[in-house]
Scaffold this motif. Structure first.
Motif, PDB file in Angstrom:
ATOM      1  N   GLU A   1      15.619 -18.946   3.255  1.00  0.00           N
ATOM      2  CA  GLU A   1      16.885 -18.212   3.313  1.00  0.00           C
ATOM      3  C   GLU A   1      17.022 -17.289   2.103  1.00  0.00           C
ATOM      4  OE1 GLU A   1      19.774 -21.408   3.713  1.00  0.00           O
ATOM      5  OE2 GLU A   1      19.926 -20.997   5.850  1.00  0.00           O
ATOM      6  N   LEU A   2      15.889 -16.759   1.644  1.00  0.00           N
ATOM      7  CA  LEU A   2      15.853 -15.893   0.476  1.00  0.00           C
ATOM      8  C   LEU A   2      15.683 -14.450   0.956  1.00  0.00           C
ATOM      9  CD1 LEU A   2      13.521 -18.131  -1.737  1.00  0.00           C
ATOM     10  CD2 LEU A   2      16.015 -18.173  -1.566  1.00  0.00           C
TER      11      LEU A   2
ATOM     12  N   SER B   1      14.778 -24.344   5.796  1.00  0.00           N
ATOM     13  CA  SER B   1      14.891 -24.810   4.417  1.00  0.00           C
ATOM     14  C   SER B   1      15.493 -23.720   3.545  1.00  0.00           C
ATOM     15  CB  SER B   1      13.504 -25.181   3.875  1.00  0.00           C
ATOM     16  OG  SER B   1      12.699 -24.018   3.771  1.00  0.00           O
ATOM     17  N   HIS B   2      15.927 -24.100   2.347  1.00  0.00           N
ATOM     18  CA  HIS B   2      16.497 -23.115   1.420  1.00  0.00           C
ATOM     19  C   HIS B   2      15.472 -22.035   1.107  1.00  0.00           C
ATOM     20  CE1 HIS B   2      18.573 -21.294  -1.933  1.00  0.00           C
ATOM     21  NE2 HIS B   2      17.541 -21.552  -2.722  1.00  0.00           N
TER      22      HIS B   2
ATOM     23  N   THR C   1      10.737 -16.767   4.512  1.00  0.00           N
ATOM     24  CA  THR C   1      11.981 -16.301   5.125  1.00  0.00           C
ATOM     25  C   THR C   1      11.733 -15.559   6.431  1.00  0.00           C
ATOM     26  OG1 THR C   1      13.043 -16.148   2.958  1.00  0.00           O
ATOM     27  CG2 THR C   1      14.050 -14.898   4.744  1.00  0.00           C
TER      28      THR C   1
ATOM     29  N   GLN D   1      23.710 -15.102  -8.948  1.00  0.00           N
ATOM     30  CA  GLN D   1      22.955 -15.606  -7.805  1.00  0.00           C
ATOM     31  C   GLN D   1      21.618 -14.873  -7.727  1.00  0.00           C
ATOM     32  OE1 GLN D   1      25.424 -16.434  -4.165  1.00  0.00           O
ATOM     33  NE2 GLN D   1      26.848 -15.077  -5.208  1.00  0.00           N
TER      34      GLN D   1
ATOM     35  N   ASP E   1      27.982 -17.480  -9.270  1.00  0.00           N
ATOM     36  CA  ASP E   1      28.390 -18.692  -8.567  1.00  0.00           C
ATOM     37  C   ASP E   1      29.527 -19.364  -9.312  1.00  0.00           C
ATOM     38  OD1 ASP E   1      27.290 -20.001 -10.756  1.00  0.00           O
ATOM     39  OD2 ASP E   1      25.419 -20.507  -9.727  1.00  0.00           O
TER      40      ASP E   1
END
Length: 573
Positions: free
Chosen positions: A510-511, A506-507, A546, A474, A468
């Motif tokens: 998104e994995l 949510s985050h 996810t 990441q 990043d």
């Protein structure tokens, strides 16, 4: 009997001050040029660039400069440059080393029709075109017959085309400027192109395109989209967007259409998306005032008929349409591609959720694998160790189901066995060496208890090394096109929960993919959907946020009997 000709048309055409064109005739003998209207360039505009300028830029690999040149040079409809420009642009997209030698097309004609002569009776068209959408523009009767023949030969040579109503008008436009043989090779290049989309070839992708147009219009030309929506119900608005491509190919005047095609043959379908958005913007501008002629037209005949009439009577020049189309900001190719892929995922996942067995066993040719896809499935069939101890019927049904879950564009590519523990050993290092540069990949696991499950992974595994802005690696990477699946004993697909598009993600949801020297993980948030150790021997599976999946095997922990990883022979790989 009439013999097809590709000779140049008459030396006089409307559009220039004295009704004549100096130099080569712009149209083929297949065109009745008396009705062609040409818009000459502005007297203050820069001199028009020549074919040699385009060819030099292409040979130098200056694709962006070619794009700007094509957008800026307002060649009128009766300009002779298109005789060589359009084939030059189309053939850059064809397969390297593809069959396009002299005489190939005519050999195909003889193979399909038994003769190279044009029959006096109309040719039966392939079922992927719609007769009501076979627009011939200014082609003569012989020109229409040539278009019918090119499309018929194309259908014979490309049996994977299932539904593609826009093919005919594109072919007809080419025949205004190039020979029948050239038109065929141009069309074959556009159909076979993998880097860009030019022509959708299934009903699913046809639906994806109009839904993509609707979404990007609602975001990037919001005022115009709201104006359209205001004059019709929600369902009616969708019906209007369904016809977006016909605003262009059926509605726009010929002189506008050929300028759009100048850009389309280089850039692909995104030019048509932008043109549709420009049409909506112009329609909004000219019909928003209550006293306007077009506002009255909407009130009298409805917004859909008013929009169609507006296209036919387009009140601005071709160059102004293009200027507005390419002036829309924030509309990158990558953004359009993301919207397109997400829409395709949504439609396919809804098909699957209605029942994978119905999808696989449907008698509709739309849902069954086409011939190329069947060949590709067969190639996987020959290499899969996972089929051991399964009946032929169960195994084939399982494989067809898996193939129906893949993105349509991927099923067109040849699968390649990149890695298998049976041949390459159980090492994560070997896995990365053989797999990491490929995108996408298909992972299939068979456990010692004979469960079969896996994941379609949308991104390269080498992205595990990306850092990043702060220089930190990441943890997770990948995109929402990634999905999980279970094939045996249960059969199910688990797409990313964000596919639905109507829920806040949510985050933790998104994995998609994670990997390092010690492990591989697919799916995260509240658990890991698939985790494998560095020796590719043991793993575990849990519910994860996810994909909102259950554990893919009952015990949660599993021992790996076989891991197989497939790539796809895309041009990117």
């Amino acid at each position: 009997m009439l013999i097809a000709e590709g000779a140049a048309g008459p030396a006089t055409t409307p559009g220039s001050p004295n009704g004549s064109v100096t130099g080569p005739a712009p149209f083929t003998a297949l065109v009745d040029s008396t009705g062609v209207v040409s818009v000459p360039p502005s007297p203050t505009a820069r001199p028009l660039r020549m074919l040699a300028d385009v060819r030099a830029l292409l040979q130098s690999g200056k694709v962006q400069e070619v794009k700007q040149l094509l957008r800026a040079n307002a060649w009128p409809a009766n300009h002779p440059i298109r005789k060589e420009l359009w084939p030059l642009l189309c053939k850059q997209h064809g397969k390297a080393g593809g069959v396009s030698g002299d005489g190939f097309y005519w050999d195909m004609v003889v193979q399909v029709f038994g003769s190279a002569e044009l029959p006096e009776r109309p040719v039966g068209l392939p079922p992927f075109v719609e007769p009501s959408r076979c627009h011939a523009y200014h082609l003569t009767r012989s020109g229409r017959a040539c278009a019918d023949r090119v499309i018929s030969v194309l259908g014979y040579a490309c049996p994977d085309i299932v539904y593609s109503p826009a093919i005919y008008p594109i072919c007809a436009l080419l025949l205004h400027y190039v020979t029948e043989e050239e038109a065929y090779h141009c069309m074959a290049s556009l159909v076979s192109c993998k880097e860009k989309t030019f022509i959708t070839q299934t009903k699913l992708l046809y639906e994806v395109t109009w839904k993509t147009v609707m979404q990007i219009c609602r975001k990037h030309v919001k005022g115009a989209a709201v104006h359209l929506q205001r004059h019709c119900s929600s369902g009616r608005a969708e019906r209007v967007y369904m016809d977006w491509i016909w605003w262009i190919f059926q509605g726009l005047p010929f002189q506008h259409l050929v300028r759009i095609m100048d850009c389309y043959f280089h850039e692909g379908v995104k030019v048509l998306y932008r043109t549709a958005m420009a049409i909506l913007l112009l329609f909004h501008k000219h019909s928003s005032a209550n006293s306007s002629e077009w506002s009255a037209e909407i009130q009298k005949n409805g917004v859909d008929l008013a929009l169609n009439k507006f296209c036919r009577e387009m009140p601005v020049t071709p160059q102004k349409v293009l200027k507005m189309a390419f002036g829309i900001r924030g509309l990158s190719s990558s953004y359009i591609s993301r919207v397109f892929i997400k829409t395709e995922m949504l439609l396919k996942s809804r098909q699957v959720m209605h029942g994978s067995k119905q999808l696989v066993r449907s008698r509709s040719s739309e849902n069954l694998p086409n011939s190329q896809s069947q060949n590709n499935i067969q190639m996987v069939s020959h290499t899969l160790t996972i089929r051991e101890k399964m009946s032929e019927e169960v195994y084939n049904d399982m494989l067809l189901t898996l193939w129906s879950w893949l993105p349509v564009r991927i099923t067109m590519y040849q699968p390649i066995l990149l890695y298998t523990t049976e041949e390459h050993g159980c090492s994560l290092t070997t896995f990365y060496v053989r797999v990491e540069q490929h995108e996408p990949t298909l992972l299939m696991i068979k456990t010692c208890n004979n469960e079969v499950f896996g994941a379609y992974c949308s991104s390269r595994w080498c992205e595990r090394n990306q850092k990043d802005d702060r220089g930190n690696r990441q943890a997770y990477f990948g995109t929402g096109e990634t999905f999980l699946f279970s094939l045996y004993p249960e059969r199910a697909k688990y797409p990313w929960i964000g596919v639905e598009g109507d829920r806040n993600v949510s985050h933790g949801a998104e994995l998609f993919m994670a990997a390092d020297s010690k492990m591989i993980t697919i799916g995260g948030g509240e658990g890991q959907a698939i985790w494998m150790d560095e020796n590719i021997r043991y793993g575990k599976t849990d519910h994860c946020a996810t994909f909102n999946n259950p554990p893919l095997c009952p015990s949660g922990d599993f021992e790996i009997r076989v891991l197989e990883v497939y790539g796809f022979a895309t041009d990117m790989n």
